[in-house]
Design an enzyme around this catalytic site. Structure first.
Site, PDB file in Angstrom:
ATOM      1  N   LYS B  80      24.944 -23.970  12.344  1.00  0.00           N
ATOM      2  CA  LYS B  80      24.711 -23.560  13.733  1.00  0.00           C
ATOM      3  C   LYS B  80      25.225 -22.143  13.930  1.00  0.00           C
ATOM      4  CE  LYS B  80      25.650 -25.452  18.378  1.00  0.00           C
ATOM      5  NZ  LYS B  80      26.245 -26.602  19.089  1.00  0.00           N
ATOM      6  N   SER B 155      23.158 -29.110  22.121  1.00  0.00           N
ATOM      7  CA  SER B 155      22.876 -27.729  21.823  1.00  0.00           C
ATOM      8  C   SER B 155      22.614 -27.433  20.346  1.00  0.00           C
ATOM      9  CB  SER B 155      24.043 -26.850  22.298  1.00  0.00           C
ATOM     10  OG  SER B 155      25.220 -27.156  21.581  1.00  0.00           O
ATOM     11  N   SER B 179      26.722 -32.536  21.551  1.00  0.00           N
ATOM     12  CA  SER B 179      25.794 -31.531  21.007  1.00  0.00           C
ATOM     13  C   SER B 179      25.421 -31.711  19.536  1.00  0.00           C
ATOM     14  CB  SER B 179      26.365 -30.127  21.212  1.00  0.00           C
ATOM     15  OG  SER B 179      26.180 -29.748  22.540  1.00  0.00           O
TER      16      SER B 179
END
Lengths: 98, 483
Positions: B80, B155, B179
């Protein structure tokens, strides 16, 4: 519930600026979310007696390795003579000290 | 016949050891796949092509010399984009950090490099991890590989989508309120939010420090356990990190003595019936194998969603105060005084959702509102922690849906932001209590979109979650042929 909100002050504290249009949309959102968040005010009394466990998360104050000034300056948006530059904090004085 | 990209981590490890193919061949296969499909999916923000190929060559050389670094040597992965990577752009999905190249790497990135992993690139995310669809990325939305008209969740949407589109063997995400687990659920992946403190967050761009953890997303439960074992452990650079107690690693409970609680509050009527049914199916099937399943009540979870929102927004407003245009990242041009520099830089650099949360966090922390909101939310968090601790005295773990629905359509704009946050109800309790939570794919909905089931356990119960998660995988394989 109507929320007494000093929007310009809040924006100043958050160091953000908004257009009139953004402000009016955000005001509505803030009202809705503040209403939603106010649900925690119905918390039972037993919650008042709870205390966080004391955990010391401070590390020893010891000299260790750190990033080089060159690396830090390379990531800075503006620098000069080995220092990060910012706009003038104090206004230039034009008075003659003598 | 299985292609290279269809293979599991365990199969890659065996094949690399047997010299069936090289890390270079494997890395090329993934880079080719990214080249072929990522313009459609949009999982990556940066592809580390040249460096990944060099790392793969170095891994093959180590293998030929007989000095491999670990079983993961030569395995390609993605991370990420809120994890700092030395010399590689790290944007957090924000215009503010669009050109930022960190001078250091996050501990988890260093640990995987030390294990010999090959780094494929940085994955898309909602700006500063604030959002649940990856549509709040400043660069582009990511599509769900199971249906490109749908969101992969967020996310960590890029991390989940990359895995589902076979664009990495495994990926890393971060989980502040779900997330990792929610996008894993929407994309048919296994994802874990580990125990608070079990994985160092040094080099993770902070959003809400009291809640977030880094964790792996994988195709199978055993792969997830393998990757987590490389990430866990105390790190002097993150004062909140701790090593797992030794006995917890050996913690095993036979399935026929397992007590599973179904929290009434997490089976809300607002959850899609198909999603609720899958979680109940999972519970009934574990019951058939001998587990004792009973409904439990955790009344404090009524406050979980607003508590999470207040605490995370308050911490975000404080953590993001450092983004002021002075030391790193964007700087507004033509500004002559510092106050205007901070304000214009932030207003130009942050997207709508980030500004909204900073504004709300500032509101919750303001002198007149602190007692009414922040203090109450902090006490609610303690109440949730206390209630979950006493619940785990009577049951070994809790089972629930992971998300309220399967993957939602892209482009749906909700008019009420509070409604969006209410849908985080199933995932936020684990962040508030600091406990581990695992999502495992368990069937699909009528449109063929994956549905995840969540397991939560007491602090450091990851081995038990993985054990029961593997059981759910076996049931899934038996019932639906692994779907």
């Amino acid at each position: 519930m109507e929320l007494n909100l000093d929007f310009p002050k809040l924006a100043r504290l958050a160091q953000l600026s908004f257009s009139q249009e953004e402000e009016s949309a955000l005001r509505k959102d803030l009202m809705r979310i503040a209403d939603f968040a106010r649900e925690v005010s119905e918390l039972p009394d037993e919650a008042n007696s709870l205390r966080a466990e004391g955990i010391c998360l401070l590390r020893e104050d010891r000299v260790g390795s750190c990033l080089s000034p060159c690396d830090i300056l390379a990531a800075a948006p503006a620098h000069e003579k080995g220092m990060i530059t910012v706009p003038s904090v104090m206004e230039d004085s034009h008075e003659d000290p003598s | 016949m299985k292609t290279l990209l269809d293979r599991t981590l365990t199969e890659h490890i065996r094949a690399l050891e047997a010299r069936e193919y090289s890390s270079l061949e494997l890395t090329r296969a993934y880079l080719d796949r990214i080249e072929e499909i990522d313009s459609e999916i949009g999982a990556y923000l940066f592809v580390n092509t040249d460096e990944a190929l060099k790392q793969a060559v170095a891994s093959d050389l180590r293998r030929r010399r007989g000095d491999t670094r670990s079983i993961l040597d030569g395995i390609p992965y993605g991370a990420k984009d809120n994890l700092c990577t030395k010399g590689i752009p790290t944007t957090c999905g924000s215009r503010y950090l669009e050109h930022y190249v960190p001078p250091y790497s996050a501990t988890v990135i260093e640990r995987l490099a030390a294990a010999g992993c090959v780094f494929l690139g940085k994955l898309n995310m909602d700006e500063f991890a604030m959002g649940s669809t990856t549509e709040h990325s400043a660069f582009h939305p990511t599509k769900n590989p199971h249906d490109p008209t749908c969101s992969p969740g967020g996310s960590s949407g890029g991390s989940a989508a990359a895995l589902a589109a076979n664009e990495a063997v495994f990926t890393l995400g971060s989980d502040t309120g779900g997330s990792i687990r929610q996008p894993a659920s929407h994309c048919g992946a296994v994802g874990i939010k580990p125990t608070y403190g079990s994985v160092s967050r040094y080099g993770l761009c902070a959003f809400a420090s009291s809640l977030e953890q880094i964790g792996p997303l994988t195709r199978t439960v055993s792969e997830n356990a393998t990757i987590l074992s490389f990430l866990q452990g105390q790190d002097p650079r993150d004062a909140t990190s701790r090593s797992a107690p030794v006995d917890s690693r050996e913690h095993t409970i036979a399935l026929h003595t397992l007590r599973i609680g179904l929290p009434r509050e997490l089976f809300s009527k607002d959850i899609a019936p198909e999603v609720r049914s899958r979680a109940l199916d999972a519970a009934h099937m574990l019951e058939k194998l001998g587990a004792l399943v009973e409904e439990v009540s955790l009344p404090s979870l009524t406050y979980a969603a607003p508590t999470y929102y207040i605490l995370s927004a308050a911490e975000a407003s404080s953590n993001l105060a450092r983004m002021d245009g002075v030391r790193f990242g964007r700087r507004a041009e033509g500004v002559r005084d510092p106050e205007a520099l901070y304000c214009r830089t932030r207003s130009e650099g942050f997207g709508e959702e980030v500004k909204r949360r900073i504004l709300l966090g500032t509101f919750f922390l303001s002198r007149d509102r602190y007692d009414e909101y922040y203090k109450k939310a902090f006490r609610a968090k303690l109440l949730i922690q206390a209630e979950m601790t006493s619940c785990f005295a009577n049951c070994h773990l809790l089972l629930s849906p992971t998300a309220f629905t399967s993957a939602p359509q892209l482009g749906i704009r909700e008019s009420d932001p509070a409604a969006i946050h209410r849908r985080d109800l199933c995932t936020v309790p684990a962040n508030l209590a600091g406990i581990p939570a695992l999502t495992v794919p368990f069937g699909k909905d009528c449109c063929g979109l994956p549905i995840g089931v969540q397991l939560m356990g007491p602090l450091w119960s990851e081995p038990l979650l993985y054990k029961v998660g593997e059981e759910l995988e076996r049931i899934r394989a038996k019932e639906w042929g692994g779907r």
